[in-house]
Design an enzyme around this catalytic site. Structure first.
Site, PDB file in Angstrom:
ATOM      1  CB  CYS A 114      -0.793  -0.225   1.035  1.00 28.19           C
ATOM      2  SG  CYS A 114      -2.170  -1.584   0.863  1.00 28.19           S
ATOM      3  CG  HIS A 262      -3.363   3.104   2.197  1.00 29.52           C
ATOM      4  ND1 HIS A 262      -3.564   3.242   0.576  1.00 29.52           N
ATOM      5  CD2 HIS A 262      -3.101   2.541   2.381  1.00 29.52           C
ATOM      6  CE1 HIS A 262      -3.595   2.512   0.677  1.00 29.52           C
ATOM      7  NE2 HIS A 262      -3.902   1.328   1.852  1.00 29.52           N
ATOM      8  CG  ASN A 292      -6.268  -0.865   1.185  1.00 27.71           C
ATOM      9  OD1 ASN A 292      -5.942  -0.365   0.227  1.00 27.71           O
ATOM     10  ND2 ASN A 292      -6.437  -1.322   2.439  1.00 27.71           N
TER      11      ASN A 292
HETATM   12  N1  COA Z   1     -18.697  -8.866   9.262  1.00 25.83           N
HETATM   13  C1  COA Z   1     -18.963  -8.572  10.284  1.00 25.83           C
HETATM   14  N2  COA Z   1     -18.238  -8.572  11.019  1.00 25.83           N
HETATM   15  C2  COA Z   1     -16.749  -8.966  10.932  1.00 25.83           C
HETATM   16  C3  COA Z   1     -16.168  -9.034   9.662  1.00 25.83           C
HETATM   17  C4  COA Z   1     -16.785  -8.026   8.746  1.00 25.83           C
HETATM   18  N3  COA Z   1     -16.717  -8.414   7.213  1.00 25.83           N
HETATM   19  N4  COA Z   1     -15.207  -9.216   9.644  1.00 25.83           N
HETATM   20  C5  COA Z   1     -14.263  -9.143  11.535  1.00 25.83           C
HETATM   21  N5  COA Z   1     -15.972  -8.851  12.034  1.00 25.83           N
HETATM   22  C6  COA Z   1     -16.063  -9.508  13.252  1.00 25.83           C
HETATM   23  C7  COA Z   1     -14.838 -10.168  14.127  1.00 25.83           C
HETATM   24  O1  COA Z   1     -14.921 -11.541  13.649  1.00 25.83           O
HETATM   25  C8  COA Z   1     -15.196  -9.933  16.090  1.00 25.83           C
HETATM   26  O2  COA Z   1     -16.088 -10.675  16.008  1.00 25.83           O
HETATM   27  P1  COA Z   1     -15.699 -11.170  17.540  1.00 25.83           P
HETATM   28  O3  COA Z   1     -16.155  -9.643  18.098  1.00 25.83           O
HETATM   29  O4  COA Z   1     -17.228 -12.101  18.381  1.00 25.83           O
HETATM   30  O5  COA Z   1     -14.802 -11.552  17.467  1.00 25.83           O
HETATM   31  C9  COA Z   1     -15.144  -8.719  15.124  1.00 25.83           C
HETATM   32  O6  COA Z   1     -16.488  -7.649  13.881  1.00 25.83           O
HETATM   33  C10 COA Z   1     -14.548  -7.435  15.673  1.00 25.83           C
HETATM   34  O7  COA Z   1     -13.194  -8.017  15.260  1.00 25.83           O
HETATM   35  P2  COA Z   1     -11.946  -6.241  14.806  1.00 25.83           P
HETATM   36  O8  COA Z   1     -11.258  -7.366  14.106  1.00 25.83           O
HETATM   37  O9  COA Z   1     -12.133  -6.783  16.422  1.00 25.83           O
HETATM   38  O10 COA Z   1     -12.473  -5.162  14.490  1.00 25.83           O
HETATM   39  P3  COA Z   1     -11.967  -3.886  13.880  1.00 25.83           P
HETATM   40  O11 COA Z   1     -12.650  -3.074  15.120  1.00 25.83           O
HETATM   41  O12 COA Z   1     -10.259  -3.830  14.483  1.00 25.83           O
HETATM   42  O13 COA Z   1     -12.441  -3.814  12.805  1.00 25.83           O
HETATM   43  C11 COA Z   1     -11.181  -3.291  10.896  1.00 25.83           C
HETATM   44  C12 COA Z   1     -11.607  -4.305  11.796  1.00 25.83           C
HETATM   45  C13 COA Z   1      -9.919  -4.565   9.984  1.00 25.83           C
HETATM   46  C14 COA Z   1     -11.790  -2.440   9.964  1.00 25.83           C
HETATM   47  C15 COA Z   1      -9.643  -2.650  11.599  1.00 25.83           C
HETATM   48  O14 COA Z   1      -9.118  -3.568  12.368  1.00 25.83           O
HETATM   49  C16 COA Z   1      -8.841  -2.080  10.178  1.00 25.83           C
HETATM   50  O15 COA Z   1      -9.152  -1.493   9.670  1.00 25.83           O
HETATM   51  N6  COA Z   1      -8.026  -2.409  10.679  1.00 25.83           N
HETATM   52  C17 COA Z   1      -6.242  -2.111   9.366  1.00 25.83           C
HETATM   53  C18 COA Z   1      -6.547  -2.021   8.188  1.00 25.83           C
HETATM   54  C19 COA Z   1      -5.681  -1.398   7.166  1.00 25.83           C
HETATM   55  O16 COA Z   1      -5.020  -0.565   7.553  1.00 25.83           O
HETATM   56  N7  COA Z   1      -4.960  -2.496   6.594  1.00 25.83           N
HETATM   57  C20 COA Z   1      -4.085  -2.409   5.678  1.00 25.83           C
HETATM   58  C21 COA Z   1      -3.441  -1.440   5.336  1.00 25.83           C
HETATM   59  S1  COA Z   1      -3.091  -0.721   3.781  1.00 25.83           S
END
Ligand code: COA
Length: 335
Positions: A114, A262, A292
Site C-alpha cells: 500500500c 492512503h 482500499n
Molecule cells: N463483517 C462482520 N463482522 C466482522 C467482519 C465483517 N466483514 N470482519 C470481522 N468481523 C467481526 C470479527 O469477527 C469480530 O467478531 P468478535 O468480536 O465476535 O470476535 C468483530 O467483527 C470485531 O472485529 P475486529 O477485528 O476487532 O474489528 P475492528 O474494529 O478492529 O475492525 C478492521 C476491523 C479490519 C476494519 C480494522 O481493524 C482495520 O481497519 N484495521 C486496519 C486495516 C488496514 O489498515 N489494512 C490495510 C493496511 S494497507
C-alpha cells in the site's frame, strides 16, 4: 537550476462493476452496517472476467498521458507499483508497456504494497533529478478481487479491498520560474511485522512447487491481517512520517493545501487528521466508493483531486501511506 520532478498529468480507471456491501452480505456473514461503521466503505469495484491489471493500467495511463499532452512514445521509463501482479513474473508493467506500444521503453514493477506509490514516486524523482530519464509514467495498479476469500473465513479482509489503477506523468522541470516539484519524500519499513498483513503462498520458499494442496485447503493463499495491530501502527506512523517530511521542507502543516492519506480505513484517516488538527475539508477520501486499492489508492485520489479542482497549480499536497511490510511513506509536492 537543479533539475526537479514535476507532475504534468494524472489519470485513473476503476472497473465498471460496482460491488456493494449488500452484494458481499449475500456471500458471507457480514452487513452493510458493520462495513460502513468499521471502515467507511459503501462499495468497491471488481473487474469483469477476462479483464486484467494491465487493462486497468492502460486506461489510467491513457488519461494521464492525455492530461500531460504526451504520447506513450514520449515516455522514457514506466514504473508500476503493485502487490497483485498480472503474472508472478514479469509482473504487470511489461503487459502494460506492450499494450501502450511503447517500443523498448524500460519498465518494471515495484513492490511496497500500500506504500508502493510513495516508493515509486521516490524512485522516479531520483531518476529525474539524476538526469537518467526526463519523462516517467508512474502507476499504482491493483486487482484484489481475484485473490480474496469471499467466505466467512475471509470476511475481515475481503470487504476492505477493491480494484483500480491510478497513473501520473512526471517530467523534468528546469524552468526556474515554475515552482511545481516533488519537494520531499520520506520512506520507512519494518520487516519484523511482515506477517501481520501478508499473503503467504505461492512463495519461492515453499518446496517443491511454491504451493501445496494443503496450503490452499487452509486458505493460506489469501491475505491474512491482524487488523487491530495494523490499525494501531497506521495511526502512529502516518502522522509521524507526515511531520518528518514537512520538517525536511520549509513548510508547516498549515502550508499544506490538500492531504491525501492512503485509503485503508476512513476511521484511520479521521483519527490521524484529528490528532494533527487538520481541518476535514483539507482531507480527501474516496474509500467510500472504491475501498482500499493499495498502491492505486493515492494516484486515484490525486487524479480526482485534480479533475474536481481541489488541487490547483502552485498548491501543496502531502501524500501519506501505510501498508503491508510494514511500509510507510510521505511525499510532499508543490503541484
Ligand atoms: N463483517 C462482520 N463482522 C466482522 C467482519 C465483517 N466483514 N470482519 C470481522 N468481523 C467481526 C470479527 O469477527 C469480530 O467478531 P468478535 O468480536 O465476535 O470476535 C468483530 O467483527 C470485531 O472485529 P475486529 O477485528 O476487532 O474489528 P475492528 O474494529 O478492529 O475492525 C478492521 C476491523 C479490519 C476494519 C480494522 O481493524 C482495520 O481497519 N484495521 C486496519 C486495516 C488496514 O489498515 N489494512 C490495510 C493496511 S494497507
Amino acid at each position: 537550476m537543479a533539475r526537479r520532478a514535476k507532475i504534468t498529468g494524472t489519470g485513473m480507471y476503476v472497473p465498471e462493476r460496482v460491488v456493494t456491501n449488500e452484494d458481499l452480505a449475500k456471500l458471507m456473514d457480514t452487513s452493510d452496517e458493520w462495513i460502513r461503521q468499521r471502515s467507511g466503505i459503501a462499495e468497491r469495484r471488481h473487474i469483469e472476467p477476462g479483464q486484467t491489471p494491465s487493462d486497468l493500467a492502460l486506461a489510467a495511463s491513457r488519461r494521464a498521458l492525455d492530461a500531460a499532452g504526451l504520447d506513450a512514445s514520449d515516455i522514457d521509463c514506466i514504473v508500476l507499483a503493485t502487490l497483485s501482479p498480472e503474472a508472478d513474473f514479469p509482473g504487470t508493467s511489461f503487459f502494460l508497456q506492450d499494450k501502450l506500444e511503447a517500443g523498448d521503453t524500460p519498465c518494471f514493477d515495484l513492490r511496497a504494497q500500500c506504500s508502493g506509490f510513495g516508493y515509486a514516486l521516490s524512485v522516479a524523482k531520483s531518476f529525474i533529478e539524476a538526469g537518467q530519464f526526463r519523462r516517467i509514467l508512474l502507476l499504482g495498479c491493483e486487482v484484489h478481487s481475484t485473490g480474496l476469500d469471499f467466505t466467512d473465513a475471509g470476511r475481515d479482509v475481503a470487504v476492505l479491498f477493491g480494484d483500480g489503477a491510478g497513473a501520473v506523468v512526471l517530467e523534468a522541470n528546469e524552468d526556474a520560474s515554475d515552482t511545481s516539484a516533488l519537494l520531499e519524500i520520506r520512506l520507512h519499513a519494518q520487516g519484523k511485522f511482515a506477517k501481520k498483513l501478508w499473503v503467504e503462498a505461492p512463495g519461492s520458499g515453499i518446496a517443491p512447487a511454491r504451493m501445496t494442496h494443503e496450503l490452499i485447503d487452509q486458505g493460506r493463499h489469501f491475505p491474512h491481517m491482524q487488523g487491530k495491530f495494523v490499525f494501531k501502527n497506521a495511526v502512529t506512523r502516518m502522522p509521524e512520517v507526515l511531520i518528518e517530511a514537512l520538517n525536511a521542507t520549509s513548510l508547516k502543516l498549515d502550508d499544506v493545501d490538500l492531504f491525501l492519506f492512503h485509503q485503508a480505513n476512513l476511521r484511520i484517516n479521521d483519527y490521524v487528521a484529528q490528532q494533527l488538527e487538520i481541518p476535514p475539508e483539507k482531507c480527501l477520501n474516496n474509500i467510500q466508493r472504491y475501498g482500499n486499492c493499495s498502491a492505486a489508492s493515492i494516484p486515484i485520489l490525486l487524479d480526482e483531486a485534480v479533475r474536481e479542482g481541489q488541487l490547483e497549480r502552485g498548491q501543496v499536497v502531502a501524500m501519506t501511506t501505510f501498508g503491508s511490510g510494514f511500509s510507510w511513506s510521505c511525499a510532499v509536492a508543490r503541484y
